[in-house]
Design a protein around this motif. Structure first.
Motif, PDB file in Angstrom:
ATOM      1  N   LYS A  15       0.841  -1.218   0.000  1.00 53.13           N
ATOM      2  CA  LYS A  15       0.000   0.000   0.000  1.00 53.13           C
ATOM      3  C   LYS A  15       0.866   1.255   0.000  1.00 53.13           C
ATOM      4  CE  LYS A  15      -1.912  -1.482   3.771  1.00 53.13           C
ATOM      5  NZ  LYS A  15      -1.420  -2.864   3.663  1.00 53.13           N
ATOM      6  N   THR A  16       1.796   1.290   0.953  1.00 56.25           N
ATOM      7  CA  THR A  16       2.635   2.486   1.066  1.00 56.25           C
ATOM      8  C   THR A  16       3.510   2.641  -0.174  1.00 56.25           C
ATOM      9  OG1 THR A  16       2.598   2.294   3.461  1.00 56.25           O
ATOM     10  CG2 THR A  16       4.375   3.606   2.527  1.00 56.25           C
ATOM     11  N   THR A  17       4.007   1.526  -0.680  1.00 57.71           N
ATOM     12  CA  THR A  17       4.830   1.571  -1.896  1.00 57.71           C
ATOM     13  C   THR A  17       4.031   2.157  -3.058  1.00 57.71           C
ATOM     14  OG1 THR A  17       6.133  -0.300  -1.134  1.00 57.71           O
ATOM     15  CG2 THR A  17       6.112   0.104  -3.516  1.00 57.71           C
ATOM     16  N   LEU A  38      -2.342   7.652   6.979  1.00 57.71           N
ATOM     17  CA  LEU A  38      -3.312   7.190   7.979  1.00 57.71           C
ATOM     18  C   LEU A  38      -2.797   6.004   8.781  1.00 57.71           C
ATOM     19  CD1 LEU A  38      -6.525   7.473   5.799  1.00 57.71           C
ATOM     20  CD2 LEU A  38      -6.112   8.698   7.937  1.00 57.71           C
ATOM     21  N   ASP A  39      -1.662   5.463   8.397  1.00 53.31           N
ATOM     22  CA  ASP A  39      -1.163   4.272   9.087  1.00 53.31           C
ATOM     23  C   ASP A  39      -0.349   4.689  10.313  1.00 53.31           C
ATOM     24  OD1 ASP A  39      -0.071   1.898   9.924  1.00 53.31           O
ATOM     25  OD2 ASP A  39       0.491   1.219   7.921  1.00 53.31           O
ATOM     26  N   PRO A  40      -0.733   4.217  11.508  1.00 53.25           N
ATOM     27  CA  PRO A  40       0.032   4.578  12.715  1.00 53.25           C
ATOM     28  C   PRO A  40       1.504   4.158  12.635  1.00 53.25           C
ATOM     29  CG  PRO A  40      -2.080   3.608  13.310  1.00 53.25           C
ATOM     30  CD  PRO A  40      -1.935   3.436  11.829  1.00 53.25           C
ATOM     31  N   CYS A  42       3.355   4.948  10.170  1.00 51.24           N
ATOM     32  CA  CYS A  42       3.959   6.164   9.605  1.00 51.24           C
ATOM     33  C   CYS A  42       5.069   5.918   8.586  1.00 51.24           C
ATOM     34  CB  CYS A  42       4.527   7.072  10.708  1.00 51.24           C
ATOM     35  SG  CYS A  42       3.371   7.452  12.001  1.00 51.24           S
ATOM     36  N   ASN A  43       5.003   4.826   7.840  1.00 54.72           N
ATOM     37  CA  ASN A  43       6.075   4.556   6.870  1.00 54.72           C
ATOM     38  C   ASN A  43       6.119   5.591   5.752  1.00 54.72           C
ATOM     39  OD1 ASN A  43       6.650   2.299   8.353  1.00 54.72           O
ATOM     40  ND2 ASN A  43       5.584   0.880   7.006  1.00 54.72           N
ATOM     41  N   ALA A  44       4.962   6.037   5.297  1.00 57.94           N
ATOM     42  CA  ALA A  44       4.949   7.034   4.219  1.00 57.94           C
ATOM     43  C   ALA A  44       5.587   8.333   4.705  1.00 57.94           C
ATOM     44  CB  ALA A  44       3.522   7.278   3.735  1.00 57.94           C
ATOM     45  N   LEU A 128      -4.491   8.541  -0.022  1.00 57.36           N
ATOM     46  CA  LEU A 128      -4.729   8.158   1.364  1.00 57.36           C
ATOM     47  C   LEU A 128      -4.081   6.798   1.609  1.00 57.36           C
ATOM     48  CD1 LEU A 128      -8.549   9.070   1.374  1.00 57.36           C
ATOM     49  CD2 LEU A 128      -6.628  10.538   2.025  1.00 57.36           C
ATOM     50  N   ASP A 129      -2.975   6.791   2.347  1.00 55.66           N
ATOM     51  CA  ASP A 129      -2.260   5.542   2.621  1.00 55.66           C
ATOM     52  C   ASP A 129      -2.856   4.918   3.881  1.00 55.66           C
ATOM     53  OD1 ASP A 129      -0.430   3.484   2.566  1.00 55.66           O
ATOM     54  OD2 ASP A 129       1.153   4.638   3.560  1.00 55.66           O
ATOM     55  N   CYS A 130      -3.538   3.786   3.710  1.00 60.67           N
ATOM     56  CA  CYS A 130      -4.324   3.197   4.805  1.00 60.67           C
ATOM     57  C   CYS A 130      -3.530   2.159   5.596  1.00 60.67           C
ATOM     58  CB  CYS A 130      -5.556   2.499   4.224  1.00 60.67           C
ATOM     59  SG  CYS A 130      -6.707   3.629   3.435  1.00 60.67           S
TER      60      CYS A 130
HETATM   61 MG    MG Z   1       1.981   0.785   4.732  1.00 61.60          MG
END
Ligand code: MG
Ligand code: ADP
Length: 281
Positions: A15-17, A38-40, A42-44, A128-130
């Motif tokens: 997803k983040t990729t 939006l991901d706790p 926080c990779n993005a 929106l990165d979930c």
């Molecule tokens: Mg991710």
């Protein structure tokens, strides 16, 4: 403004990729973009390296006001075209398994405000990165988005995950009639793998033309570019160029599909180039 939720109900599938790859393609095209983390985990945010902010997506979801948004959005280190609504570990506390409607609408409200912030250059694309779960955070993204992009790997369990994600999209349409599935993008494909080809065929049987004709190859360059906090379009190895081209095609589809509904006001990318990219699919 095109608002795309990037989701799968499985972790680690890309997803983040995909969010970062689309942001990189958008940067290359001059499509002004906001990535909402939006991901706790926080990779993005880590890869986009915005400067310090005094607020985060957690605060925006608690209190969607112009002041909070301004405090939570920062330019990324990638360049002027990509901003970040920064993620926070605290957002986990807001990931209610069964949120009420008012909670679900806060991100939508925040993005409406972001669109009207009196900036010279409004965002043309919001990604929106979930997180991988179907709680308040992912559902808020589905209420805020007009398109859902489902990400999967070509493996058995991932295919099951994408089916659940598709059902989640369909269910959320009760709260957001504008929401449409944009497609399923298959990530980490090794073209010579029979297993991968089998799973891609299986996906086509289930989802038909929603499976994007362009798949994202499995290339070390993806991890290298992320590790160096660089856009994949700037990484420059043959593997990176291959992945970057695939992201150009996915972006073309994102913009083309959304464009048929509503023409963006600021179209700085080259229309002809875009159409060629789409027809090359
Ligand atoms: Mg991710
Ligand atoms: N196409 C790809 N080629 C190589 N590595 C990839 C690819 N897509 C994702 N990865 C790697 O897989 C890991 C998980 O990807 P990520 O995008 O963080 O998944 P998610 O956001 O769904 O949890 C990361 O280390 C990422 O660099």
């Amino acid at each position: 403004m095109h608002t795309v939720a990037v989701l799968s109900l499985k972790g680690g599938v890309g997803k983040t990729t995909v969010a970062l790859g689309l942001a990189s393609a958008a940067l290359r095209r001059g499509v002004r973009t906001l990535v909402v983390d939006l991901d706790p985990q926080c990779n993005a945010t880590s890869t986009l390296e915005p400067g310090d902010t005094s607020a985060s997506v957690h605060d925006v979801l608690q209190d969607p006001t112009p002041e909070t948004l301004r405090a939570a959005i920062a330019p990324s280190a990638w360049g002027d075209g990509v901003d970040v609504l920064v993620g926070s570990e605290d957002a986990e506390a807001l990931n209610h398994p069964d949120p009420n409607e008012s909670r679900l609408r806060r991100l939508r409200e925040a993005l409406r405000i972001a669109r009207d912030l009196d900036d010279d250059l409004p965002y043309q694309l919001v990604l929106l990165d979930c997180p991988p779960s179907l709680g308040q955070l992912t559902r808020s993204a589905l209420v805020a988005a007009d398109r859902a992009l489902l990400v999967t790997e070509p493996t058995m369990f991932a295919v099951a995950g994408v089916q659940r994600a598709f059902e989640a999209v369909q269910n959320e349409r009760d709260n957001n009639p504008d929401l449409q599935p944009l497609g399923v993008v298959v990530n980490r494909v090794r073209p010579r793998s029979h297993e991968h080809q089998f799973r891609i065929e299986e996906l086509r049987d289930i989802f038909g033309p929603l499976v994007m004709p362009v798949a994202l190859p499995d290339r070390l360059a993806v991890q290298q570019a992320q590790g160096a906090c660089m856009p994949i379009h700037e990484w420059g190895t043959p593997g990176a160029r291959e992945v970057a081209l695939a992201f150009n095609l996915v972006l073309a589809r994102v913009l083309r599909v959304s464009r048929s509904r509503r023409r963006p006001v600021h179209q700085e990318f080259d229309e002809q180039e875009l159409d060629e990219a789409v027809s090359a699919e």
